[in-house]
Enzyme design. Structure first.
Site, short mmCIF file in Angstrom:
data_model
loop_
_atom_site.label_atom_id
_atom_site.label_comp_id
_atom_site.label_asym_id
_atom_site.label_seq_id
_atom_site.Cartn_x
_atom_site.Cartn_y
_atom_site.Cartn_z
N ALA A 207 0.87 -1.18 0.00
CA ALA A 207 0.00 0.00 0.00
C ALA A 207 0.90 1.23 0.00
O ALA A 207 2.08 1.15 0.37
CB ALA A 207 -0.88 -0.01 1.24
N GLY B 78 0.58 -5.16 0.64
CA GLY B 78 -0.55 -5.19 -0.29
C GLY B 78 -0.17 -5.82 -1.61
O GLY B 78 -1.01 -6.40 -2.31
N GLU C 251 -0.71 -9.35 -1.16
CA GLU C 251 -2.15 -9.60 -1.06
C GLU C 251 -2.79 -9.59 -2.44
O GLU C 251 -3.69 -10.40 -2.73
CB GLU C 251 -2.79 -8.56 -0.13
N GLU D 87 3.97 -5.60 7.24
CA GLU D 87 3.12 -4.62 7.91
C GLU D 87 3.45 -4.43 9.40
O GLU D 87 3.38 -3.33 9.91
CB GLU D 87 1.64 -5.02 7.76
#
Ligand code: T1G
Length: 686
Positions: A61, A100, A103, A123
């Site tokens: 992200a 992310g 993911e 994270e």
């Protein structure tokens, strides 16, 4: 940012290009959702390859968006769109698929990577947990145990290990794009794997979660995110996908707004700003292909090991054959320790030790690119070393001093071509501590300063540019902290109470334990030099201890007493009596933990603010890095300056005023008052 779609017959190639690391900005998330719709509507497309331009796959992200409210499409929805696409998507990974990025990979039907790729969910290092299905899909794909390791450590795995875990389906040798297209053509005709979200998590053995919780708690210490990440993986293993996703998202959003996440994000960006002083923009460093260290003591051997660990051939110079042998033995000892702790295999240790040539002939350095001096902390001794180096080294060889307290400007007077001279202040043990204070003199050329920063990157260290003053940044603050700690003793605190309070705050050890470990004699030597300069360092108790040759653990007693062979500190009656005598006539008060932390931490911030105002440090965040990477300040607190700003500088000023009124601290500096009025330290930065 661009997302382009190209056609290779029945295969569509979606290329993401969002420099520098393809972070999942709002625009990129939107473009991916649109790409799914476009390709689902194209009957001629049988499969899709998702690949990235630049140096890496999607690195997560966009951390710069974290301080703002999340904008749709939210990443879980992007991943769900890819997973639910009519055509199977193949993730083609190079560089790192992180956070992310991984993911998104888990939303794809297939996953391939080049051998050098890495995949991870870092994270927790940002004080959060994965927020787009990482803790929910991963255990469904690779099992709970492997998922727990990846999610709670935040450490990535390489492509080979990922293939072994079942995290990727194939490793692509050669051209990734071509290999991924060939893979996509192959799977286009095959049955599509069951979407990960609809799989179950393989059962774990009895007691697994209890064992995992113990192990993660021990490693995480005061950081909240790892245990919350474990809870999310456990939830995913014990409930349906939708409930687990809701639990994960709720946890992610809660942690995203936490103090620890703000502190860890601050450190993340600080570590990326520090290696780039504005004055070095566009400056090319000199090449470093070989190095030498003068002095084979603890620091010299540590620096030699750090250089070897970076792959440089090293010459270790000492004054005579016996000293050379002792120096080489110190290097061997470092590597024997690493092998014993399982850090490196014996063969690697042997290869690194073999790369250190010992000698007492400076002529060995005639073609060395970089020479770092780490001899006795005496200006005359160091000047003599640099006179000999000036006579034998190439004029463009970079010459550096590792001095902690001496003035590199004064030292450079004996150096030919002084533009090639600077301070490189390593922290002991130099092969482990990340901090490198880089101290240019007035004569240091920009490309030589840039070479210092390039060396830091090569050694995997965190460089901080420091101006010249007594102790540069870190040790100057340390002197204030030690004096402050003694002030507390003279007003009713005990060494044990001060150390316990600072350990509870998150420091690895308190100021008195630390002195006993490192030795009180080093600071006594500095105080002697300071007094010869007419300064009046405040250390009434430490002076008495040193007069009694109570130097710490190495003499069986310092601030604490030690039983032979036992490093556990015991409160000392001798020290208590010395404190009582020194405290004679001084106001006494009771100290609670919070009061002790204020009286230690806020004067640290006050001195750091003076360092900032004097431009000895470029920015407040650099001072945070010095304390975190040089002195063990807890990373999850962001450093003293971030911690003070988060608390509110007006409150910091008020508490310091109160302590100053009791004679327990210096009053707030003008700079700190200005920063408090402005609401932050940036008003002081250059
Ligand atoms: N977002 C925004 N910018 C980033 C970024 C990120 N994730 N990662 C790096 N940058 C910038 C960095 O600030 C620097 O900018 C430049 O890229 C080069 O970085 C939903 C919520 C990828 C291994 O934690 O580990 O996904 O200073 O110097 O040494 O579950 O960057 O040049 O202007 O570090 O080659 C998870 C963090 C996010 C990865 C590359 N992802 N990044 O290392 O370059 S949370 C991460 C890294 C998340 C999801 C959750 C490294 C790298 P500038 P660099 P590098």
């Amino acid at each position: 940012m661009t997302v382009t779609i190209a056609r290779e017959n029945a295969i569509a190639v979606v290329t993401v290009d969002n420099p520098p690391v393809n972070a999942l900005s709002q625009a990129l998330r939107q473009a991916l959702v649109e790409a799914v719709a476009t390709l689902d509507a194209d009957a001629a497309v049988k499969a899709v390859v998702l690949i990235c331009a630049g140096r890496t796959f999607i690195a997560g992200a966009d951390v710069s968006e974290f301080g703002k409210p999340p904008q749709p499409p939210h990443l879980p929805d992007v991943v769900a769109a890819i997973e639910g696409a009519k055509k199977p998507w193949v993730a083609a990974i190079h560089g790192s698929a992180l956070g992310g990025g991984l993911e998104v990979v888990l939303g794809c039907a297939w996953r391939v990577a080049v051998p050098s790729a890495s995949l991870g969910l870092p994270e927790v290092k940002l004080g959060i947990i994965p927020g787009a299905g990482g803790t929910v899909r991963l255990p469904r794909l690779i099992g709970a145990a492997a998922a727990v390791d990846l999610v709670t450590s935040g450490s990535p795995v390489g492509a080979k290990k990922a293939e072994g875990l079942g995290l990727i389906d194939a490793i692509i040798d050669g051209n990734l794009r071509a290999g991924a297209i060939a893979f996509a053509n192959d799977i286009a005709g095959k049955a599509r794997p069951q979407p990960i979200s609809s799989r179950a998590v393989a059962p774990v053995e009895t007691g697994f979660w209890e064992g995992a919780e113990k192990a993660v708690a021990a490693r995480a210490k005061r950081e909240a995110a790892p245990l919350r990440a474990l809870a999310s993986v456990r939830k995913a293993s014990e409930t349906d996908f939708a409930s687990a996703m809701a639990f994960e998202r709720e946890t992610f959003l809660e942690l995203r707004g936490s103090e620890q996440a703000a502190a860890l994000r601050h450190v993340f960006f600080a570590e990326r700003a520090a290696p780039r002083p504005p004055e070095l923009a566009g400056i090319t460093p000199r090449a470093i292909r070989s190095a030498a260290v003068i002095g084979g003591g603890t620091m010299g051997a540590g620096i030699a090991a750090a250089l070897r660990d970076a792959g440089l051939p090293v010459v270790l110079i000492e004054r005579d054959a016996a000293a050379v042998e002792r120096g080489l033995a110190n290097v061997r000892g470092i590597y024997e320790g690493s092998v014993k702790r399982g850090r490196i295999p014996q063969a690697v240790a042997d290869e690194r030790v073999a790369g250190v040539i010992g000698g007492d002939d400076y002529g060995l350095l005639a073609d060395t690119d970089l020479v770092i001096e780490a001899v006795f902390e005496d200006l005359a001794v160091k000047r003599a070393v640099f006179e000999r180096l000036s006579a034998v080294c190439r004029p463009d060889a970079v010459l550096a001093t590792n001095t902690s307290y001496l003035d590199p400007d004064a030292m450079s007077e004996g150096v030919s071509h002084p533009e090639r001279f600077l301070g490189l202040h390593f922290f002991s043990p130099a092969q482990i501590m990340k901090l490198l204070e880089i101290v240019p003199t007035e004569a240091t050329a920009p490309e030589v300063l840039a070479t210092g920063f390039a060396l830091a990157r090569l050694l995997g260290k965190i460089p901080v540019r420091a101006g010249i003053c007594d102790g540069f940044i870190g040790n100057r603050i340390l002197k204030v902290t030690r004096a402050q700690a003694e002030r507390l003793l003279l007003s009713g605190a005990t060494p044990a109470a001060v150390d316990a309070a600072m350990r509870a705050f998150g420091l690895p050890m308190g100021p008195f334990e630390a002195q006993d470990l490192g030795g009180l004699d080093i600071a006594a030597f500095q105080r002697k030099a300071a007094r010869e300069r007419g300064e009046t360092p405040f250390a009434p108790v430490a002076d008495r201890l040193c007069a009694l040759e109570r130097y710490g653990q190495k003499t069986g007693g310092g601030w604490y007493d030690y039983q032979p062979g036992d490093r556990a500190p015991k409160p000392s009656e001798t020290v208590a009596a010395i404190i009582a005598e020194a405290a004679e006539g001084r106001a006494q008060r009771t100290w609670d933990e919070a009061g002790i932390v204020d009286a230690i931490l806020l004067p640290m911030v006050n001195e750091a603010t003076r360092i900032l105002e004097e431009r000895v440090a470029l920015r407040a965040a650099d001072i945070d890095l010095v304390k975190i990477h040089g002195y063990g300040f807890p990373r999850w607190r962001g450093g003293p300056m971030h911690h003070a700003e988060a608390r509110g500088l007006s409150e910091v000023v008020a508490v310091l005023d109160r302590l100053a009124g009791e004679g327990l601290a210096e009053p707030p500096s003008d700079g700190l008052r200005r920063a408090a009025e402005a609401g932050g330290f940036s008003v002081l930065a250059g």
